[in-house]
Design a protein around this motif. Sequence first.
Motif, PDB file in Angstrom:
ATOM      1  N   ILE A 532       0.828  -1.208   0.000  1.00  0.00           N
ATOM      2  CA  ILE A 532       0.000   0.000   0.000  1.00  0.00           C
ATOM      3  C   ILE A 532       0.860   1.255   0.000  1.00  0.00           C
ATOM      4  CG2 ILE A 532      -1.580   1.334   1.471  1.00  0.00           C
ATOM      5  CD1 ILE A 532      -2.886  -1.409   2.185  1.00  0.00           C
ATOM      6  N   TYR A 533       1.924   1.251   0.796  1.00  0.00           N
ATOM      7  CA  TYR A 533       2.789   2.426   0.832  1.00  0.00           C
ATOM      8  C   TYR A 533       3.577   2.568  -0.468  1.00  0.00           C
ATOM      9  CZ  TYR A 533       1.742   2.190   5.846  1.00  0.00           C
ATOM     10  OH  TYR A 533       1.107   2.132   7.061  1.00  0.00           O
ATOM     11  N   VAL A 553      -2.665  -5.499  -4.749  1.00  0.00           N
ATOM     12  CA  VAL A 553      -1.992  -6.554  -3.981  1.00  0.00           C
ATOM     13  C   VAL A 553      -2.158  -6.302  -2.476  1.00  0.00           C
ATOM     14  CG1 VAL A 553       0.218  -7.645  -3.446  1.00  0.00           C
ATOM     15  CG2 VAL A 553      -0.313  -6.998  -5.807  1.00  0.00           C
ATOM     16  N   GLY A 554      -1.960  -5.038  -2.076  1.00  0.00           N
ATOM     17  CA  GLY A 554      -2.112  -4.700  -0.668  1.00  0.00           C
ATOM     18  C   GLY A 554      -3.525  -4.921  -0.169  1.00  0.00           C
ATOM     19  N   LEU A 555      -4.505  -4.546  -0.971  1.00  0.00           N
ATOM     20  CA  LEU A 555      -5.913  -4.707  -0.570  1.00  0.00           C
ATOM     21  C   LEU A 555      -6.321  -6.178  -0.542  1.00  0.00           C
ATOM     22  CD1 LEU A 555      -7.455  -1.695  -2.505  1.00  0.00           C
ATOM     23  CD2 LEU A 555      -7.215  -1.916  -0.011  1.00  0.00           C
ATOM     24  N   ILE A 563      -8.727   4.520   3.540  1.00  0.00           N
ATOM     25  CA  ILE A 563      -7.988   5.749   3.851  1.00  0.00           C
ATOM     26  C   ILE A 563      -8.458   6.335   5.171  1.00  0.00           C
ATOM     27  CG2 ILE A 563      -7.513   8.106   3.069  1.00  0.00           C
ATOM     28  CD1 ILE A 563      -7.759   7.066   0.183  1.00  0.00           C
ATOM     29  N   SER A 564      -9.776   6.284   5.423  1.00  0.00           N
ATOM     30  CA  SER A 564     -10.292   6.853   6.675  1.00  0.00           C
ATOM     31  C   SER A 564      -9.761   6.087   7.888  1.00  0.00           C
ATOM     32  CB  SER A 564     -11.818   6.839   6.673  1.00  0.00           C
ATOM     33  OG  SER A 564     -12.304   5.512   6.589  1.00  0.00           O
ATOM     34  N   ARG A 565      -9.605   4.781   7.757  1.00  0.00           N
ATOM     35  CA  ARG A 565      -9.047   3.996   8.860  1.00  0.00           C
ATOM     36  C   ARG A 565      -7.584   4.381   9.090  1.00  0.00           C
ATOM     37  NH1 ARG A 565      -8.664  -2.647   9.032  1.00  0.00           N
ATOM     38  NH2 ARG A 565      -7.495  -2.790  10.979  1.00  0.00           N
ATOM     39  N   PHE A 566      -6.863   4.603   8.003  1.00  0.00           N
ATOM     40  CA  PHE A 566      -5.475   5.028   8.116  1.00  0.00           C
ATOM     41  C   PHE A 566      -5.389   6.404   8.775  1.00  0.00           C
ATOM     42  CE2 PHE A 566      -1.680   7.081   6.181  1.00  0.00           C
ATOM     43  CZ  PHE A 566      -0.701   6.219   6.674  1.00  0.00           C
ATOM     44  N   ARG A 589      -5.319   8.095  -2.746  1.00  0.00           N
ATOM     45  CA  ARG A 589      -6.483   8.314  -3.611  1.00  0.00           C
ATOM     46  C   ARG A 589      -6.109   8.121  -5.079  1.00  0.00           C
ATOM     47  NH1 ARG A 589      -6.992  12.849  -0.001  1.00  0.00           N
ATOM     48  NH2 ARG A 589      -8.578  12.394   1.584  1.00  0.00           N
ATOM     49  N   MET A 590      -4.939   8.647  -5.472  1.00  0.00           N
ATOM     50  CA  MET A 590      -4.508   8.492  -6.858  1.00  0.00           C
ATOM     51  C   MET A 590      -4.285   7.026  -7.213  1.00  0.00           C
ATOM     52  SD  MET A 590      -1.966  11.711  -7.680  1.00  0.00           S
ATOM     53  CE  MET A 590      -0.821  11.432  -6.327  1.00  0.00           C
ATOM     54  N   ALA A 591      -3.889   6.217  -6.217  1.00  0.00           N
ATOM     55  CA  ALA A 591      -3.649   4.790  -6.461  1.00  0.00           C
ATOM     56  C   ALA A 591      -4.940   3.981  -6.439  1.00  0.00           C
ATOM     57  CB  ALA A 591      -2.674   4.252  -5.427  1.00  0.00           C
ATOM     58  N   GLY A 592      -6.064   4.632  -6.164  1.00  0.00           N
ATOM     59  CA  GLY A 592      -7.356   3.948  -6.230  1.00  0.00           C
ATOM     60  C   GLY A 592      -7.761   3.225  -4.973  1.00  0.00           C
ATOM     61  N   MET A 593      -7.241   3.644  -3.840  1.00  0.00           N
ATOM     62  CA  MET A 593      -7.618   2.975  -2.597  1.00  0.00           C
ATOM     63  C   MET A 593      -8.934   3.535  -2.069  1.00  0.00           C
ATOM     64  SD  MET A 593      -3.950   2.530  -0.708  1.00  0.00           S
ATOM     65  CE  MET A 593      -2.629   2.857  -1.875  1.00  0.00           C
ATOM     66  N   PRO A 594      -9.751   2.694  -1.415  1.00  0.00           N
ATOM     67  CA  PRO A 594     -11.073   3.138  -0.962  1.00  0.00           C
ATOM     68  C   PRO A 594     -10.992   4.174   0.145  1.00  0.00           C
ATOM     69  CG  PRO A 594     -10.593   0.937  -0.118  1.00  0.00           C
ATOM     70  CD  PRO A 594      -9.496   1.269  -1.092  1.00  0.00           C
ATOM     71  N   GLU A 595     -11.895   5.154   0.087  1.00  0.00           N
ATOM     72  CA  GLU A 595     -11.913   6.201   1.091  1.00  0.00           C
ATOM     73  C   GLU A 595     -12.400   5.677   2.430  1.00  0.00           C
ATOM     74  OE1 GLU A 595     -10.704   9.821   2.139  1.00  0.00           O
ATOM     75  OE2 GLU A 595     -10.908   9.399  -0.001  1.00  0.00           O
TER      76      GLU A 595
END
Length: 596
Positions: A532-533, A553-555, A563-566, A589-595
């Motif tokens: 993820i990082y 892969v991370g998800l 992102i909100s949990r992070f 966000r640019m990498a497409g991770m859920p908010e």
Amino acid sequence: MVQERPVRVERRLSAILAADVAGYSRLMHTEEEATHARLTVLLTDAVVPAIAEHGGRIVKNTGDGFLAVFPSAVQAVRGAVQFQTRIKELTIDDAEDRRIALRVGVNIGDVIVEPHDIFGDGVNIAARLEGIAEPGGICISSSTYDQVRGKIGIEFADLGEQNLKNIDRPVRAYALVRDEPSPGTKGGSTTPSPPSAPRLSIVVLPFANISGDPEQEYFVDGVTESLTTDLSRISGSFVIAHNTALTFKGKAVDVKQIGRGLNVRYALEGSVQRGGNRLRVNVQLIDAETGNHLWAERFDKPVADLFDMQDEIVSRLANTLNAQLIEAEARRAERSLHPDAMDLIFQGMACLNKGRTSEYLAQSRSFFERALALDPRNIEALVGLAVVDAAAVGMALTVDRAARLAAAETALIKALSLAPQHARAHWLLGNVKMFTNRAAQGIAECEQALVLDRNLANAHAYIGRAKYLLGRGEETEAHVQEALRLSPRDTEAFVWMMFAGFAKLQLGADEEAVARFRRSVEINRNHPRAHIYLATALAHIGRLDEARSAAQVGLALDPTFTISRFRANVPSDNPTYLAGRERFYEGMRMAGMPEG
């Protein structure tokens, strides 16, 4: 005005005997009432008469044991031998898993005497000697041995200097050698049965100089001596003194014979060879009981400053050997039908060394909790539980962040109250303080850890972490590199590379951040945060397709990540750090991770 006289404290030079029942918690769990009844009978019929006959008195009962004082060391040891012999006679027909056996420690000390208790360092040493005695055995201090030698017709084996828990200096110890029939003897013939070797006991044999250059001898001897010193810093280790090990220099050795003679479980041997501008060091860890090779390593480096190289080789060896010895002890513990607290601790530590996953952390927690059930004041178990709680937070494997961190801090404060010089506990408390917006205090704890153990690589890395939490990311890399220099194959190295990646992103050095996170993934491909990082850093340099692939892969490894949990877990309120976090959210966000 009449001043009150100070209260007079009565002190007395005494022989102190500490005893407890081996495996008492297990026996009580299996047969509570029967165990209590059998122990009462043994105390009445064997222990109390022997102590009284030799001029002693029981000053305190401790549930599963007692403290007694005697006017002389000879009387204390004679009394202990008498009741241990009588207990063996009374329990010889009992099933092995139900048999009660006492462990006894004897020391001479100047103690504070009260009607129903005694206090002082001499009492503590007696109690710790009891802790390393075999069931049915007697372990005495060197001061006691000096008084009884040649006077009681009993042999004691020299165990060397022991690092006893909560005792700030090594104590030379001796164990009773009991004459018992060996399994292969007939007709009642007897042979001495030596005490079993202490856990984490090792001799560093003099390394061989195979360079053909006598001038390299000083370097070879320096490696051996420094490694002996650094291994002695491993908590709970018993390392044969360098001067003793030197007596084997230049001789053909039988490791099993040395193991029996020195009463150690492991031997480390090695060789040093210099050719041109390169230096090669080979080392092997050997099981001294079986002669089996457990681990081998080679260091092959260009010769620069020999003393700097010696320091690096010794540091790397000490860190690697720590993990190897724990693994070896854990394998032994797995074979134990009735593991004690230390058996369980080694198994818990071995699980932690396998990785920081939910499965391994759960297994580790179980071992440490079982150890604390047997010994509620066990320092290594307290520190182990704190590691589990802090790792669960650091790896984002729990939603109970505050509760886990509070539990870890409580355990560590208790551990340090019992053992103020415990280096890992100081490092871990520093880690917990970093998680709870106290990064500067965290650095102080890590620096204290390094005063106590200069090879503690994690302490260096976490100082680097604290630096970027304080908005000083430009200082992080040097600390991480020092950790890697000391322990390049550390199971925690992937976490250290994340620290370096965070710092690079904070500085806007995005290409370098990608390199650090990519290295973290290479070290541990099964940890979701590394992927993820990496995705976050890739997005910042415009490589969006790669970023989205890394994010997927991370998800897949952690479907619960959002992102909100992070955002909910912010360990610092430093403005520079918070600005760097905003860049992180943007990259996610640019990498497409859920908010979320």
